[in-house]
Design a protein around this motif. Structure first.
Motif, PDB file in Angstrom:
ATOM      1  N   VAL A  30       0.248  -8.316  -0.229  1.00  0.00           N
ATOM      2  CA  VAL A  30       0.703  -7.811   0.928  1.00  0.00           C
ATOM      3  C   VAL A  30       0.332  -6.044   1.312  1.00  0.00           C
ATOM      4  CG1 VAL A  30       2.520  -7.360   2.941  1.00  0.00           C
ATOM      5  CG2 VAL A  30       2.248  -9.567   1.691  1.00  0.00           C
ATOM      6  N   LEU A  31       0.714  -5.358   1.042  1.00  0.00           N
ATOM      7  CA  LEU A  31       0.367  -4.166   0.709  1.00  0.00           C
ATOM      8  C   LEU A  31      -1.112  -3.561  -0.155  1.00  0.00           C
ATOM      9  CD1 LEU A  31       1.525  -0.862   0.698  1.00  0.00           C
ATOM     10  CD2 LEU A  31       1.535  -0.776  -1.811  1.00  0.00           C
ATOM     11  N   HIS A  32      -1.830  -4.404  -0.494  1.00  0.00           N
ATOM     12  CA  HIS A  32      -3.151  -4.184  -0.993  1.00  0.00           C
ATOM     13  C   HIS A  32      -3.592  -4.861   0.739  1.00  0.00           C
ATOM     14  CE1 HIS A  32      -6.712  -4.574  -2.306  1.00  0.00           C
ATOM     15  NE2 HIS A  32      -6.879  -6.304  -1.712  1.00  0.00           N
ATOM     16  N   LEU A  33      -3.370  -5.694   1.233  1.00  0.00           N
ATOM     17  CA  LEU A  33      -3.541  -5.982   2.153  1.00  0.00           C
ATOM     18  C   LEU A  33      -3.788  -5.064   3.714  1.00  0.00           C
ATOM     19  CD1 LEU A  33      -3.565 -10.398   2.396  1.00  0.00           C
ATOM     20  CD2 LEU A  33      -5.449  -9.552   1.842  1.00  0.00           C
ATOM     21  N   ILE A  34      -2.685  -4.948   3.562  1.00  0.00           N
ATOM     22  CA  ILE A  34      -2.411  -4.199   4.753  1.00  0.00           C
ATOM     23  C   ILE A  34      -2.860  -2.260   4.143  1.00  0.00           C
ATOM     24  CG2 ILE A  34      -0.267  -2.344   5.370  1.00  0.00           C
ATOM     25  CD1 ILE A  34       1.539  -4.549   5.615  1.00  0.00           C
ATOM     26  N   SER A  35      -2.985  -1.975   3.217  1.00  0.00           N
ATOM     27  CA  SER A  35      -3.930  -0.853   2.559  1.00  0.00           C
ATOM     28  C   SER A  35      -5.061  -1.099   3.147  1.00  0.00           C
ATOM     29  CB  SER A  35      -4.061  -0.118   1.683  1.00  0.00           C
ATOM     30  OG  SER A  35      -5.348  -1.524   0.317  1.00  0.00           O
ATOM     31  N   GLN A  36      -6.329  -2.213   2.819  1.00  0.00           N
ATOM     32  CA  GLN A  36      -7.106  -2.056   3.317  1.00  0.00           C
ATOM     33  C   GLN A  36      -8.105  -1.493   5.366  1.00  0.00           C
ATOM     34  OE1 GLN A  36      -7.552  -6.728   2.730  1.00  0.00           O
ATOM     35  NE2 GLN A  36      -8.669  -6.436   0.878  1.00  0.00           N
ATOM     36  N   ALA A  37      -7.005  -2.085   6.104  1.00  0.00           N
ATOM     37  CA  ALA A  37      -6.688  -1.642   7.418  1.00  0.00           C
ATOM     38  C   ALA A  37      -5.294  -2.341   7.763  1.00  0.00           C
ATOM     39  CB  ALA A  37      -7.731  -2.775   8.370  1.00  0.00           C
ATOM     40  N   PRO A  38      -5.094  -1.706   9.267  1.00  0.00           N
ATOM     41  CA  PRO A  38      -3.819  -1.806  10.270  1.00  0.00           C
ATOM     42  C   PRO A  38      -3.767  -2.892  10.131  1.00  0.00           C
ATOM     43  CG  PRO A  38      -4.398   0.358  10.472  1.00  0.00           C
ATOM     44  CD  PRO A  38      -5.818  -0.206   9.505  1.00  0.00           C
ATOM     45  N   SER A  89       1.267  -0.498   8.662  1.00  0.00           N
ATOM     46  CA  SER A  89      -0.175   0.576   8.108  1.00  0.00           C
ATOM     47  C   SER A  89       0.228   1.325   6.713  1.00  0.00           C
ATOM     48  CB  SER A  89      -0.821   1.788   8.990  1.00  0.00           C
ATOM     49  OG  SER A  89       0.585   2.360   9.691  1.00  0.00           O
ATOM     50  N   VAL A  90      -0.531   1.657   5.890  1.00  0.00           N
ATOM     51  CA  VAL A  90      -0.328   2.037   4.230  1.00  0.00           C
ATOM     52  C   VAL A  90       0.141   3.702   4.643  1.00  0.00           C
ATOM     53  CG1 VAL A  90      -2.564   2.802   3.998  1.00  0.00           C
ATOM     54  CG2 VAL A  90       0.126   2.369   2.317  1.00  0.00           C
ATOM     55  N   THR A  91       0.774   4.495   3.536  1.00  0.00           N
ATOM     56  CA  THR A  91       1.651   5.536   3.737  1.00  0.00           C
ATOM     57  C   THR A  91       1.097   6.209   2.200  1.00  0.00           C
ATOM     58  OG1 THR A  91       3.399   4.909   2.277  1.00  0.00           O
ATOM     59  CG2 THR A  91       3.748   4.945   4.764  1.00  0.00           C
ATOM     60  N   ALA A  92       0.680   7.820   1.991  1.00  0.00           N
ATOM     61  CA  ALA A  92       0.510   7.992   1.039  1.00  0.00           C
ATOM     62  C   ALA A  92       1.263   7.436  -0.205  1.00  0.00           C
ATOM     63  CB  ALA A  92       0.624   9.250   1.371  1.00  0.00           C
ATOM     64  N   ALA A  93       2.560   7.331  -0.240  1.00  0.00           N
ATOM     65  CA  ALA A  93       3.485   6.750  -1.791  1.00  0.00           C
ATOM     66  C   ALA A  93       3.413   5.445  -1.263  1.00  0.00           C
ATOM     67  CB  ALA A  93       5.189   6.397  -0.921  1.00  0.00           C
ATOM     68  N   GLY A  94       2.521   4.149  -0.370  1.00  0.00           N
ATOM     69  CA  GLY A  94       1.960   3.281  -0.909  1.00  0.00           C
ATOM     70  C   GLY A  94       0.690   2.948  -0.830  1.00  0.00           C
ATOM     71  N   GLN A  95      -0.154   4.256  -1.249  1.00  0.00           N
ATOM     72  CA  GLN A  95      -1.054   4.082  -2.222  1.00  0.00           C
ATOM     73  C   GLN A  95      -0.957   4.450  -2.809  1.00  0.00           C
ATOM     74  OE1 GLN A  95      -4.172   3.681  -1.342  1.00  0.00           O
ATOM     75  NE2 GLN A  95      -4.000   3.212   0.982  1.00  0.00           N
ATOM     76  N   ALA A  96      -0.402   5.272  -3.339  1.00  0.00           N
ATOM     77  CA  ALA A  96       0.180   5.964  -5.175  1.00  0.00           C
ATOM     78  C   ALA A  96       0.717   4.301  -5.786  1.00  0.00           C
ATOM     79  CB  ALA A  96       1.184   6.798  -4.532  1.00  0.00           C
ATOM     80  N   ALA A 100      -0.478   3.104  -8.845  1.00  0.00           N
ATOM     81  CA  ALA A 100      -0.038   2.439 -10.334  1.00  0.00           C
ATOM     82  C   ALA A 100      -0.404   1.264 -10.832  1.00  0.00           C
ATOM     83  CB  ALA A 100       0.597   3.328 -10.015  1.00  0.00           C
ATOM     84  N   GLU A 101      -0.024   0.639  -9.784  1.00  0.00           N
ATOM     85  CA  GLU A 101      -0.612  -1.267 -10.193  1.00  0.00           C
ATOM     86  C   GLU A 101      -1.722  -1.632 -10.112  1.00  0.00           C
ATOM     87  OE1 GLU A 101       2.571  -2.641 -10.976  1.00  0.00           O
ATOM     88  OE2 GLU A 101       3.544  -0.923 -11.295  1.00  0.00           O
ATOM     89  N   GLN A 102      -3.056  -0.876  -9.975  1.00  0.00           N
ATOM     90  CA  GLN A 102      -3.883  -1.469 -10.644  1.00  0.00           C
ATOM     91  C   GLN A 102      -4.431  -2.134 -10.948  1.00  0.00           C
ATOM     92  OE1 GLN A 102      -7.066   1.337 -10.312  1.00  0.00           O
ATOM     93  NE2 GLN A 102      -8.527   0.464  -9.598  1.00  0.00           N
ATOM     94  N   GLU A 103      -4.238  -2.244 -12.007  1.00  0.00           N
ATOM     95  CA  GLU A 103      -4.163  -3.761 -13.302  1.00  0.00           C
ATOM     96  C   GLU A 103      -3.437  -4.768 -12.599  1.00  0.00           C
ATOM     97  OE1 GLU A 103      -6.035  -3.137 -15.721  1.00  0.00           O
ATOM     98  OE2 GLU A 103      -7.295  -1.961 -14.665  1.00  0.00           O
ATOM     99  N   THR A 104      -1.920  -4.735 -12.742  1.00  0.00           N
ATOM    100  CA  THR A 104      -1.696  -5.805 -11.738  1.00  0.00           C
ATOM    101  C   THR A 104      -2.731  -6.241 -10.735  1.00  0.00           C
ATOM    102  OG1 THR A 104       0.466  -4.679 -12.623  1.00  0.00           O
ATOM    103  CG2 THR A 104       0.626  -6.746 -11.476  1.00  0.00           C
ATOM    104  N   LEU A 105      -3.127  -5.998  -9.361  1.00  0.00           N
ATOM    105  CA  LEU A 105      -3.455  -6.324  -8.490  1.00  0.00           C
ATOM    106  C   LEU A 105      -4.382  -7.105  -8.665  1.00  0.00           C
ATOM    107  CD1 LEU A 105      -4.259  -6.587  -5.222  1.00  0.00           C
ATOM    108  CD2 LEU A 105      -4.639  -4.141  -5.466  1.00  0.00           C
TER     109      LEU A 105
END
Length: 169
Positions: A30-38, A89-96, A100-105
């Motif tokens: 869900v965080l990934h999807l929100i990071s693509q666009a609000p 929408s994603v925050t800077a903390a969400g982007q970070a 950090a979880e890029q491999e899991t994603l």
């Protein structure tokens, strides 16, 4: 020994069946999807269903607690629109966190891509049918037969052997 006892013995010694989402994976998706666009919650439900495929649609009872968690962690923020709907929408903390979880994603997205291929690609219709036939025959056998421990081991051995042969193709 009744079948239910045999099943309990098998389940205690074998890893449980993999769930559609492992702990934390829905939140990450869900965080990934929100990071693509609000997105609005309805868009998130549709997008998760599209990623997972196979006719899956998450319930509001799954999405709203996920959104609440992501907000509490300050990974996303909600803005109330003119029509009083929340847009996330994603925050800077969400982007970070995503970084950090890029491999899991990547593993989550790859797993669901494979699942969608099996469910949606006509090329794999025979594989899907065979998988469903195997599941159905196992259910029927367990429900309507008194299986001995030897029969259970024979069935498991046949399935394991098929997995080895498929892996060698």
């Amino acid at each position: 020994m009744p079948n239910i006892d045999l099943i309990a013995d098998i389940e205690s010694s074998v890893k449980p069946r993999k769930r559609l989402f492992e702990a934390g994976h829905m939140k990450l998706l869900v965080l990934h999807l929100i990071s693509q666009a609000p997105k609005f919650s309805y868009d998130i439900i549709k997008d998760v269903g599209a990623v997972v495929g196979g006719g899956y649609t998450p319930s509001a009872g799954t999405i709203y607690p996920t959104l609440n968690y992501l907000e509490e962690q300050q990974y996303i923020q909600a803005v109330l629109t003119d029509d009083e709907r929340k847009q996330y929408s994603v925050t800077a903390a969400g982007q970070a966190h995503l970084h950090a979880e890029q491999e899991t994603l990547k593993k989550i997205l790859c797993r669901f891509d494979t699942r969608k291929q099996i469910h949606n690609n006509e090329q794999y219709v025979d594989i899907k049918r065979a998988m469903e036939n195997l599941k159905a025959s196992l259910r029927l056998k367990i429900q309507h037969s008194e299986l001995s421990p030897e029969q259970i081991r024979d069935i498991a051995d046949k399935i394991d052997q098929a997995a080895v042969e498929i892996g060698r193709l």
